[in-house]
Design a protein around this motif. Structure first.
Motif, PDB file in Angstrom:
ATOM      1  N   PRO A 289      12.950  -4.704  -3.612  1.00 35.24           N
ATOM      2  CA  PRO A 289      13.870  -4.080  -2.660  1.00 35.24           C
ATOM      3  C   PRO A 289      13.912  -2.568  -2.842  1.00 35.24           C
ATOM      4  O   PRO A 289      13.664  -2.064  -3.933  1.00 35.24           O
ATOM      5  CB  PRO A 289      15.216  -4.697  -3.054  1.00 35.24           C
ATOM      6  CG  PRO A 289      15.078  -4.932  -4.530  1.00 35.24           C
ATOM      7  CD  PRO A 289      13.639  -5.236  -4.793  1.00 35.24           C
TER       8      PRO A 289
ATOM      9  N   ASP B 234      19.100  -0.469  -0.808  1.00 36.62           N
ATOM     10  CA  ASP B 234      19.420  -1.635   0.022  1.00 36.62           C
ATOM     11  C   ASP B 234      20.241  -2.713  -0.672  1.00 36.62           C
ATOM     12  O   ASP B 234      20.653  -3.670  -0.036  1.00 36.62           O
ATOM     13  CB  ASP B 234      18.126  -2.296   0.519  1.00 36.62           C
ATOM     14  CG  ASP B 234      17.449  -1.456   1.570  1.00 36.62           C
ATOM     15  OD1 ASP B 234      18.093  -0.517   2.064  1.00 36.62           O
ATOM     16  OD2 ASP B 234      16.280  -1.730   1.881  1.00 36.62           O
ATOM     17  N   TRP B 235      20.410  -2.603  -1.992  1.00 31.31           N
ATOM     18  CA  TRP B 235      21.094  -3.709  -2.669  1.00 31.31           C
ATOM     19  C   TRP B 235      21.880  -3.206  -3.868  1.00 31.31           C
ATOM     20  O   TRP B 235      21.581  -2.153  -4.428  1.00 31.31           O
ATOM     21  CB  TRP B 235      20.082  -4.773  -3.101  1.00 31.31           C
ATOM     22  CG  TRP B 235      19.227  -4.342  -4.258  1.00 31.31           C
ATOM     23  CD1 TRP B 235      18.209  -3.428  -4.230  1.00 31.31           C
ATOM     24  CD2 TRP B 235      19.344  -4.783  -5.602  1.00 31.31           C
ATOM     25  NE1 TRP B 235      17.676  -3.282  -5.478  1.00 31.31           N
ATOM     26  CE2 TRP B 235      18.352  -4.111  -6.344  1.00 31.31           C
ATOM     27  CE3 TRP B 235      20.170  -5.680  -6.266  1.00 31.31           C
ATOM     28  CZ2 TRP B 235      18.187  -4.310  -7.712  1.00 31.31           C
ATOM     29  CZ3 TRP B 235      20.002  -5.890  -7.629  1.00 31.31           C
ATOM     30  CH2 TRP B 235      19.011  -5.212  -8.332  1.00 31.31           C
TER      31      TRP B 235
ATOM     32  N   ASP C 252      22.662  -9.767  -3.027  1.00 29.31           N
ATOM     33  CA  ASP C 252      21.875  -8.911  -2.102  1.00 29.31           C
ATOM     34  C   ASP C 252      20.387  -9.118  -2.348  1.00 29.31           C
ATOM     35  O   ASP C 252      19.594  -9.251  -1.405  1.00 29.31           O
ATOM     36  CB  ASP C 252      22.165  -7.419  -2.352  1.00 29.31           C
ATOM     37  CG  ASP C 252      23.583  -7.016  -2.026  1.00 29.31           C
ATOM     38  OD1 ASP C 252      24.236  -7.726  -1.242  1.00 29.31           O
ATOM     39  OD2 ASP C 252      24.044  -5.987  -2.571  1.00 29.31           O
ATOM     40  N   LEU C 253      20.025  -9.138  -3.642  1.00 28.20           N
ATOM     41  CA  LEU C 253      18.614  -9.273  -4.004  1.00 28.20           C
ATOM     42  C   LEU C 253      18.055 -10.615  -3.511  1.00 28.20           C
ATOM     43  O   LEU C 253      16.951 -10.676  -2.963  1.00 28.20           O
ATOM     44  CB  LEU C 253      18.478  -9.170  -5.528  1.00 28.20           C
ATOM     45  CG  LEU C 253      17.074  -9.045  -6.094  1.00 28.20           C
ATOM     46  CD1 LEU C 253      16.434  -7.737  -5.667  1.00 28.20           C
ATOM     47  CD2 LEU C 253      17.097  -9.139  -7.610  1.00 28.20           C
TER      48      LEU C 253
ATOM     49  N   LEU D 176      17.584 -10.437   0.208  1.00 28.37           N
ATOM     50  CA  LEU D 176      16.481  -9.569   0.641  1.00 28.37           C
ATOM     51  C   LEU D 176      15.103 -10.106   0.251  1.00 28.37           C
ATOM     52  O   LEU D 176      14.172 -10.107   1.053  1.00 28.37           O
ATOM     53  CB  LEU D 176      16.645  -8.175   0.026  1.00 28.37           C
ATOM     54  CG  LEU D 176      17.725  -7.285   0.630  1.00 28.37           C
ATOM     55  CD1 LEU D 176      17.951  -6.072  -0.254  1.00 28.37           C
ATOM     56  CD2 LEU D 176      17.310  -6.840   2.029  1.00 28.37           C
TER      57      LEU D 176
END
Ligand code: SF4
Ligand SMILES: [Zn+2]
Length: 145
Positions: free
Chosen positions: A19, A23-24, A29-30, A33
């Motif tokens: 990522p 973005d995280w 989140d990871l 994504l």
């Protein structure tokens, strides 16, 4: 000279395996994504060499490598059919020889050492034996009431 294995990797030319920093911020989140990219690793024959090259634990890697999703160098998700021998050699730790030691090895993305594997087997056998004794114990308790 042997052919560069990365030329034949299914992820070659594909994005989304690591990522962008912006973005995280959380493991969730990871997973959102990069998790979908795990499927690309499924048919890949290079799990072991991929892990040996990326060195996720040492590099505190975030992203997909070797059929696993790593966060800060620890495995947070994996394909169902990955093999433990694809991982790197276990480090000897103070927790070795215990179930917690086995968890530590897994958390660090390495094989479980023989003494931790033995401890896990023994604890699992003890739990099974304890579970098998339970109905009898309940019956005995019931008979005495
Ligand atoms: S195991 Fe490594 S080389 Fe193979 S697809 Fe996954 S990330 Fe790419
Ligand atoms: Zn160990």
């Amino acid at each position: 000279m042997s052919r560069d294995w990365t030329l034949d990797a299914p992820c070659r030319g594909r994005d989304g395996f690591t990522p962008s920093e912006d973005d995280w911020s959380t493991t969730a989140d990871l997973k959102r994504l990069c998790g979908p990219q795990l499927a690309v690793c499924g048919p890949c024959p290079f799990h072991a060499v991929c892990i040996a090259t990326v060195k996720p634990a040492q590099a505190r890697f975030d992203g997909v490598a070797g059929g696993r999703l790593w966060c800060n160098g620890e495995v947070v998700d994996a394909l169902d059919d990955v093999f433990e021998d694809e991982l790197t050699e276990p480090k000897l730790r103070a927790s070795c020889g215990t179930e917690a030691g086995a968890k530590d090895h897994r958390r660090h993305g390495e094989r479980v050492c023989p003494s931790c594997a033995q401890a896990e087997r023994e604890m699992s056998a003890r739990r099974k034996a304890a579970k098998a004794r339970q109905p009898q114990q309940l019956q005995l308790d019931f008979a005495t009431t």
